[in-house]
Design a protein around this motif. Structure first.
Motif, PDB file in Angstrom:
ATOM      1  N   ALA A 283      22.228  74.852  -2.442  1.00 24.96           N
ATOM      2  CA  ALA A 283      22.335  76.809  -2.073  1.00 24.96           C
ATOM      3  C   ALA A 283      20.791  77.485  -2.722  1.00 24.96           C
ATOM      4  N   ASP A 284      19.983  76.608  -3.268  1.00 25.52           N
ATOM      5  CA  ASP A 284      18.922  77.051  -3.535  1.00 25.52           C
ATOM      6  C   ASP A 284      18.168  77.234  -2.083  1.00 25.52           C
ATOM      7  N   GLU A 285      18.392  76.346  -1.663  1.00 26.65           N
ATOM      8  CA  GLU A 285      17.041  75.789  -0.457  1.00 26.65           C
ATOM      9  C   GLU A 285      17.499  77.335   0.264  1.00 26.65           C
ATOM     10  N   THR A 286      18.718  77.366   0.262  1.00 26.58           N
ATOM     11  CA  THR A 286      19.382  78.381   1.840  1.00 26.58           C
ATOM     12  C   THR A 286      18.978  79.999   0.999  1.00 26.58           C
ATOM     13  N   ASN A 287      18.618  80.021  -0.193  1.00 27.94           N
ATOM     14  CA  ASN A 287      18.531  80.898  -0.758  1.00 27.94           C
ATOM     15  C   ASN A 287      17.064  81.021  -0.534  1.00 27.94           C
ATOM     16  N   LEU A 288      16.238  80.452  -0.437  1.00 29.17           N
ATOM     17  CA  LEU A 288      14.918  80.427  -0.266  1.00 29.17           C
ATOM     18  C   LEU A 288      14.668  80.489   1.013  1.00 29.17           C
ATOM     19  N   LEU A 289      15.502  80.205   2.162  1.00 27.82           N
ATOM     20  CA  LEU A 289      15.361  79.991   3.268  1.00 27.82           C
ATOM     21  C   LEU A 289      15.525  81.732   3.482  1.00 27.82           C
ATOM     22  N   ALA A 290      16.129  82.585   2.898  1.00 29.33           N
ATOM     23  CA  ALA A 290      16.600  84.130   3.130  1.00 29.33           C
ATOM     24  C   ALA A 290      15.500  84.913   2.671  1.00 29.33           C
ATOM     25  N   LEU A 291      15.565  84.247   1.870  1.00 25.89           N
ATOM     26  CA  LEU A 291      14.360  85.272   1.109  1.00 25.89           C
ATOM     27  C   LEU A 291      13.278  85.256   2.535  1.00 25.89           C
ATOM     28  N   ASN A 292      12.590  83.689   2.173  1.00 23.22           N
ATOM     29  CA  ASN A 292      11.855  84.113   3.202  1.00 23.22           C
ATOM     30  C   ASN A 292      11.743  84.452   4.762  1.00 23.22           C
ATOM     31  N   ALA A 293      13.328  84.585   4.897  1.00 23.40           N
ATOM     32  CA  ALA A 293      12.866  85.041   6.342  1.00 23.40           C
ATOM     33  C   ALA A 293      13.100  86.388   6.138  1.00 23.40           C
ATOM     34  N   ASN A 294      13.854  86.918   5.199  1.00 26.15           N
ATOM     35  CA  ASN A 294      13.334  88.167   4.876  1.00 26.15           C
ATOM     36  C   ASN A 294      11.489  88.490   5.261  1.00 26.15           C
ATOM     37  N   ILE A 295      11.326  87.829   4.392  1.00 23.34           N
ATOM     38  CA  ILE A 295       9.629  88.090   4.336  1.00 23.34           C
ATOM     39  C   ILE A 295       9.047  87.904   6.012  1.00 23.34           C
ATOM     40  N   GLN A 296       9.485  87.077   6.397  1.00 22.00           N
ATOM     41  CA  GLN A 296       8.878  86.942   7.941  1.00 22.00           C
ATOM     42  C   GLN A 296       8.824  88.463   8.587  1.00 22.00           C
ATOM     43  N   VAL A 314      22.775  85.469   4.680  1.00 21.87           N
ATOM     44  CA  VAL A 314      23.148  84.109   3.946  1.00 21.87           C
ATOM     45  C   VAL A 314      22.292  83.961   3.114  1.00 21.87           C
ATOM     46  N   LYS A 315      21.663  84.746   2.346  1.00 21.28           N
ATOM     47  CA  LYS A 315      21.325  84.811   1.130  1.00 21.28           C
ATOM     48  C   LYS A 315      22.092  85.418   0.067  1.00 21.28           C
ATOM     49  N   GLU A 316      23.726  86.062   0.779  1.00 19.98           N
ATOM     50  CA  GLU A 316      24.756  86.380   0.050  1.00 19.98           C
ATOM     51  C   GLU A 316      25.543  85.226  -0.164  1.00 19.98           C
ATOM     52  N   LEU A 317      25.455  84.606   0.876  1.00 20.93           N
ATOM     53  CA  LEU A 317      26.183  83.241   0.985  1.00 20.93           C
ATOM     54  C   LEU A 317      25.549  82.377  -0.317  1.00 20.93           C
ATOM     55  N   ALA A 318      24.266  82.163  -0.031  1.00 23.97           N
ATOM     56  CA  ALA A 318      23.849  81.552  -1.320  1.00 23.97           C
ATOM     57  C   ALA A 318      24.332  81.694  -2.331  1.00 23.97           C
ATOM     58  N   ASP A 319      23.629  83.173  -2.732  1.00 27.92           N
ATOM     59  CA  ASP A 319      24.398  83.720  -3.240  1.00 27.92           C
ATOM     60  C   ASP A 319      25.963  83.250  -4.498  1.00 27.92           C
ATOM     61  N   GLN A 320      26.482  83.121  -3.137  1.00 27.01           N
ATOM     62  CA  GLN A 320      28.030  83.438  -3.413  1.00 27.01           C
ATOM     63  C   GLN A 320      28.006  81.349  -3.845  1.00 27.01           C
ATOM     64  N   GLU A 324      29.425  79.943  -6.879  1.00 21.50           N
ATOM     65  CA  GLU A 324      30.852  78.746  -7.118  1.00 21.50           C
ATOM     66  C   GLU A 324      30.323  78.038  -7.094  1.00 21.50           C
ATOM     67  N   VAL A 325      29.410  76.976  -7.103  1.00 20.62           N
ATOM     68  CA  VAL A 325      28.644  75.768  -7.666  1.00 20.62           C
ATOM     69  C   VAL A 325      28.820  75.769  -8.800  1.00 20.62           C
ATOM     70  N   ASP A 326      29.052  77.418  -9.998  1.00 19.87           N
ATOM     71  CA  ASP A 326      27.958  77.062 -10.961  1.00 19.87           C
ATOM     72  C   ASP A 326      29.940  76.664 -12.150  1.00 19.87           C
ATOM     73  N   THR A 327      30.939  77.418 -10.696  1.00 18.09           N
ATOM     74  CA  THR A 327      32.405  77.861 -11.259  1.00 18.09           C
ATOM     75  C   THR A 327      32.685  75.886 -11.399  1.00 18.09           C
TER      76      THR A 327
END
Length: 444
Positions: A283-296, A314-320, A324-327
């Motif tokens: 999730a962290d990696e996905t969130n990071l990739l989504a952030l990079n994609a938005n930057i690109q 993707v970022k939203e899914l990563a955050d979700q 869920e992982v926290d839960t």
């Protein structure tokens, strides 16, 4: 005797020729006759005799007087009586006193003396000698030798004193014994009364004991029944305990299985935690990739709106996923905590189950001992019941014997009372004997 006077034998036999004698010859002969008789009387008198004239001179002195005094005829005839047989402290002899007074005398007192070391005792008596005209011309004194009588009296006195002492001592001893017997009888009577009271009390106690023993026998029988019941219950309890031990063994097996499953669950939780960590990293990696994609996308400034949307999703899914992982981590943490607590509880339960098994086995052993003790107690109580029945019979017999003893002691008390009365009567008789002895002693 027909005549009142004695006449010479010559008068009785004289012949006719003698009538020619002169009166002087007749009188002389008669005088000689009576003189001879008087001399014969003095000489043959069985007791000492002396005769004095009115001057107190001794005219006659027989052999008995010589033997008594040790003075022969030669030393006595013609001598004054006081000079021959004088006694210290007197002026005249008894014969001289009689010749002087003309009165007969019989001494009451006994005179004592010694002759050649032999002691003698005499008592004198005498009578005056009178001439035909009534004048006292002398005195006739005879002595009664009472030496044997005095000695006999002294012997009798000694014997009497000895008897008196013996009788008085015996009487005093009898009186003392009677008093002691009376005191003893009183003590025995009191003791008998006390014994009667004590025996009556013991008898009552024995009757009460007999009743109590019978109650004990009944109670012992009941206890025997209860002991038998306790033995049966102990046997049943032992069987139940065995079942409990079996059930506890099953619980232990189940608890062991639960502990093992809990440990397996803990292992699975660890695996889940590992997976969650991987997902969290993804999730962290996905969130990071989504952030990079938005930057690109922003840098390209081209028509990448779709790409940006996808990146945002993707970022939203990563955050979700992150959420869920926290839960899941929270849930896993709770599961881990519960699992640890479960394992700890299971281990504690296992310890308790082991203790319960041990206690159950101890209870089983104790139940066996209880069963054995109850059986033995039942047997012992049966024996006690039998012995108690015997004791009850013995107590009744003893009570009966005590009744008989009470009656016997009452009879003894009656006999003691009779003995006391007899002793009093004997003591009175002994006193009478003592008084009689004293009276006889006074008379003697």
């Amino acid at each position: 005797m027909a005549s009142t006077s004695l006449r010479p034998r010559s008068d009785l036999t004289r012949s006719e020729s003698e009538d020619t004698r002169t009166e002087a010859d007749r009188l002389r002969e008669e005088r000689n006759f009576w003189r001879h008789l008087f001399d014969q009387l003095v000489a043959e008198f069985p007791e000492p005799v002396l005769v004095v004239n009115d001057d107190g001179v001794i005219t006659h002195w027989n052999e008995e007087h010589a033997a008594l005094t040790g003075i022969g005829h030669e030393g006595a005839i013609g001598e004054k009586a006081i000079d021959v047989i004088g006694t210290d402290g007197v002026d005249e002899t008894l014969a001289e006193e009689i010749a002087r007074t003309g009165e007969s005398v019989r001494e009451d007192d006994v005179r004592s003396g010694q002759n050649d070391g032999d002691e003698w005792h005499i008592r004198a008596a005498g009578t005056p000698l009178e001439a035909p005209d009534g004048d006292v011309i002398g005195a006739f004194e005879y002595v009664s030798i009472v030496t044997d009588l005095v000695e006999q009296r002294e012997d009798v006195k000694r014997v009497q004193e000895s008897i008196s002492d013996t009788v008085n001592g015996a009487v005093e001893e009898l009186l003392a014994a009677s008093e002691t017997t009376a005191e003893t009888n009183a003590e025995l009577e009191a003791f008998a009364d006390d014994q009667v009271a004590n025996l009556e009390s013991v008898r009552d106690e024995m009757e009460s004991l007999s009743a109590t023993v019978e109650e004990i026998a009944a109670s012992a029988t009941e206890v025997s029944d209860q002991s038998a019941t306790a033995a049966e219950l102990a046997d049943e309890s032992r069987a139940a305990t065995t079942e409990i031990v079996s059930s506890i063994d099953e619980v232990r097996d189940a608890t062991t299985t639960l502990a093992e499953n809990s440990r397996l669950l803990e292992d699975r939780v660890e695996e889940i935690d590992t997976v969650v960590d991987v997902i969290d990293n993804i999730a962290d990696e996905t969130n990071l990739l989504a952030l990079n994609a938005n930057i690109q996308a922003a840098q390209a400034d081209t028509n990448v709106a779709g790409f940006r949307v996808v990146a945002s999703e993707v970022k939203e899914l990563a955050d979700q996923s992150k959420s869920e992982v926290d839960t899941i981590e929270d849930i896993v943490g709770e599961i881990r905590t519960n699992t640890a607590e479960t394992i700890e509880s299971v281990e504690t339960t296992l310890d308790r189950v082991d203790d319960a098994i041990e206690h159950a086995r101890v209870v089983d052993d104790k139940q066996s001992e209880i069963e054995t003790a109850a059986t033995e107690a039942a047997t012992g109580v049966d024996q006690i019941a039998d012995a108690t029945d015997d004791q009850a019979a013995s107590a009744e017999e003893i009570a009966s014997m005590l009744d008989s003893s009470v009656d016997q002691i009452r009879d003894i008390a009656t006999e003691i009372e009779t003995l006391s009365e007899t002793n009093d009567s004997q003591a009175e008789r002994v006193r009478n004997v003592r008084d009689t002895v004293r009276e006889l002693e006074a008379e003697l």
